[in-house]
Scaffold this motif. Structure first.
Motif, mmCIF file in Angstrom:
data_model
loop_
_atom_site.group_PDB
_atom_site.id
_atom_site.type_symbol
_atom_site.label_atom_id
_atom_site.label_comp_id
_atom_site.label_asym_id
_atom_site.label_seq_id
_atom_site.Cartn_x
_atom_site.Cartn_y
_atom_site.Cartn_z
ATOM 1 N N GLY A 227 14.216 5.647 5.819
ATOM 2 C CA GLY A 227 14.840 5.824 4.503
ATOM 3 C C GLY A 227 14.060 5.147 3.396
ATOM 4 O O GLY A 227 13.848 5.729 2.322
ATOM 5 N N ARG A 228 13.602 3.929 3.632
ATOM 6 C CA ARG A 228 12.829 3.238 2.595
ATOM 7 C C ARG A 228 11.485 3.910 2.378
ATOM 8 O O ARG A 228 10.988 3.964 1.244
ATOM 9 N N SER A 229 10.885 4.434 3.450
ATOM 10 C CA SER A 229 9.596 5.122 3.315
ATOM 11 C C SER A 229 9.729 6.382 2.475
ATOM 12 O O SER A 229 8.794 6.761 1.752
ATOM 13 N N ILE A 230 10.901 7.037 2.545
ATOM 14 C CA ILE A 230 11.131 8.237 1.731
ATOM 15 C C ILE A 230 11.421 7.857 0.281
ATOM 16 O O ILE A 230 10.878 8.461 -0.656
ATOM 17 N N LEU A 231 12.283 6.846 0.098
ATOM 18 C CA LEU A 231 12.691 6.461 -1.254
ATOM 19 C C LEU A 231 11.618 5.667 -1.987
ATOM 20 O O LEU A 231 11.555 5.700 -3.215
ATOM 21 N N GLN A 232 10.801 4.935 -1.233
ATOM 22 C CA GLN A 232 9.736 4.118 -1.837
ATOM 23 C C GLN A 232 8.430 4.364 -1.091
ATOM 24 O O GLN A 232 7.992 3.544 -0.282
ATOM 25 N N PRO A 233 7.776 5.495 -1.365
ATOM 26 C CA PRO A 233 6.557 5.839 -0.613
ATOM 27 C C PRO A 233 5.450 4.799 -0.721
ATOM 28 O O PRO A 233 4.635 4.659 0.199
ATOM 29 N N SER A 234 5.437 4.034 -1.801
ATOM 30 C CA SER A 234 4.373 3.041 -1.956
ATOM 31 C C SER A 234 4.496 1.906 -0.938
ATOM 32 O O SER A 234 3.507 1.223 -0.653
ATOM 33 N N ALA A 235 5.706 1.695 -0.367
ATOM 34 C CA ALA A 235 5.888 0.639 0.623
ATOM 35 C C ALA A 235 5.319 1.025 1.981
ATOM 36 O O ALA A 235 4.977 0.153 2.781
ATOM 37 N N ALA A 236 5.238 2.353 2.225
ATOM 38 C CA ALA A 236 4.724 2.833 3.511
ATOM 39 C C ALA A 236 4.003 4.153 3.289
ATOM 40 O O ALA A 236 4.548 5.234 3.585
ATOM 41 N N PRO A 237 2.780 4.112 2.745
ATOM 42 C CA PRO A 237 2.043 5.356 2.471
ATOM 43 C C PRO A 237 1.748 6.136 3.756
ATOM 44 O O PRO A 237 1.615 5.553 4.841
ATOM 45 N N ARG A 238 1.666 7.458 3.600
ATOM 46 C CA ARG A 238 1.295 8.285 4.752
ATOM 47 C C ARG A 238 -0.155 7.994 5.156
ATOM 48 O O ARG A 238 -1.019 7.829 4.292
#
Length: 472
Positions: A227-238
């Motif tokens: 959920g955080r990766s979707i809402l805050q992509p900068s925290a967990a870039p692809r």
């Protein structure tokens, strides 16, 4: 000073000495024997020995008689009997075997293969590297049950990879710290064995009862990561192709077969043999220890040095647990004999609490104790104080034990005494500050509280599997 007041003084003095840094097991034994000498003192028994001093001509005989008179106290008999009882406890026999399985698996070079495979397999998911790190932590923690080892090893392996992939420092740190603690909840957990020995609850029912709450907690962790990766992509870039290369399907299948399945099969074989009644926990632990050796041989990682280290660490940790039990038994016996348990029972009864209020109070106390103390000390020393009160409030010790197991996750995640954060800080790059790690573990701490709430609201999450396997 009355005996109950002396019992409360004994408890307060013990807590004070623990905060001063004295070894807990030996402090328990010293306090138990010291106060027990007074509690069980029989002057007639001692003076019967001393009255014979005039008959003895030899000073050595006189000295021996003085020694015999001093030790003619029931507390020393109690200490010897409790030591023998602990060492002969069949439930605790599983502890060194599971520990040996964990230490030998830790040294089998499985984790790096497992993390690489899961990282490639989940690369299309949001927060894929975080998901891979958490699942690796969960499997490795379940196999070893040793929080410090899991956090340290995953911190060396996964944290640099996540930072190189531009993950937020606190987010990456929180994943590793939270994942590393799962082994004290998810079976085959050593903590549950210790709780079973302390409470008398069936270990197989505890294992069955802990399985769904453990999966619920893992699910909440994964939901937060994705959920955080979707809402805050900068925290967990692809990840880019350079970070996680494309691998042909057949090669990926081979990687899964050689890294994920062996460890998963070992865990399921040990747990399944217990849950389905094919083996006792001790027999299953022996199977797990043998399986760990075979895994190490299969991965060409078994050397005499690693085997010696595993045996040494197993013996050291087992001795610590057993002497904690010895000290706890002698302490609690004297505490109860002096009337301490009765004072606490009357005090709690006077509070006129509901079962929910008692549960909240007990869990709050355990949560606070988790700051200065390890889980083993909480389970062996303080949980037995609550156990006699459970019947008063109509609370099942099985249900209480699962809540305690969930709660003890917080003892490793709660600042400022979050031990998993300190384990990670010890091996993290210099730019990862302790405050970053504390910031990262807080959301996972909230997930633990949420899991405890779910378990309380849906108690069948604890009782369903024990009832399916073993009936009511």
């Amino acid at each position: 000073m009355s005996d109950p007041q002396l019992a409360l003084l004994m408890l307060g003095l013990f807590i004070f000495l623990v905060f001063l840094g004295f070894p807990i097991a030996f402090t328990l034994m010293a306090m138990g024997i010291g106060f027990g000498y007074y509690a069980y003192f029989d002057p007639n028994r001692m003076w019967r020995s001393y009255n014979r001093l005039d008959e003895l001509a030899s000073s050595w005989d006189s000295f021996s008689l003085w020694i015999d008179g001093f030790f003619s106290n029931t507390v020393f008999d109690l200490f010897i009997n409790q030591t023998y009882t602990v060492m002969a406890n069949e439930v605790l026999t599983a502890v060194p075997l599971f520990l040996f399985m964990g230490y030998i698996v830790e040294r089998a070079n499985i984790v790096d293969r497992l993390f690489s495979t899961l990282n490639i397999a989940s690369k299309n998911m949001p927060g894929s590297m975080g998901v891979a790190a958490l699942i690796t932590c969960a499997l490795f923690a379940t196999a070893t049950g040793i929080v410090g080892a899991v956090v340290t090893l995953m911190g060396l392996l996964a944290l640099p990879a996540m930072l190189n992939a531009r993950y937020d420092k606190s987010f990456a740190s929180g994943i590793i710290c939270a994942g590393g603690t799962l082994g004290i909840l998810i079976p085959p957990s050593i903590m549950l064995i210790v709780y079973a020995a302390a409470s008398g609850v069936s270990i197989v029912r505890l294992y069955a009862g802990a399985l769904l709450p453990g999966l619920i907690l893992v699910g909440l962790y994964l939901a937060y990561i994705v959920g955080r990766s979707i809402l805050q992509p900068s925290a967990a870039p692809r990840p880019t192709r350079d970070e996680v290369p494309d691998v042909p399907f057949m090669r990926l299948t081979f990687m899964i077969l050689t890294s994920f399945l062996p460890l998963a099969f070992l865990i399921l074989a040990v747990l399944g043999s217990i849950l389905f009644g094919l083996a006792t926990p001790t027999e299953a632990a022996a199977i797990g220890a043998l399986g760990g050796i075979l895994l190490a041989i299969g991965y060409r990682a078994l050397t005499f040095q690693r085997l010696r280290e595993s045996v040494y660490l197993t013996v050291r940790t087992t001795a610590m647990v057993c002497w904690l039990f010895v000290g706890s038994y002698i302490f609690s016996s004297v505490f109860s004999y002096l009337g301490g348990e009765q004072v606490i029972s009357e005090f709690v009864r006077g509070l006129d609490l509901t079962p929910l209020q008692f549960l909240l109070l007990a869990q709050l106390i355990i949560f606070l104790l988790g700051w200065p103390l390890e889980w083993s000390e909480i389970i062996i020393i303080f949980v037995p104080i609550f156990l006699p009160l459970l019947e008063m409030f109509g609370i099942d010790p099985l249900f209480f034990g699962i809540l305690v197991a969930l709660n003890l996750q917080t003892s490793f995640l709660t600042p400022p005494m979050a031990m998993s954060a300190y384990y990670l800080k010890g091996i993290a790059p210099p730019d990862v500050k302790l405050t970053d790690i504390f910031k990262g573990v807080l959301p996972f701490l909230l997930m633990v509280f949420l899991a405890m709430a779910v378990v309380y609201v849906i108690p069948q999450s604890v009782y369903y599997l024990p009832e399916v396997f073993y009936g009511r």
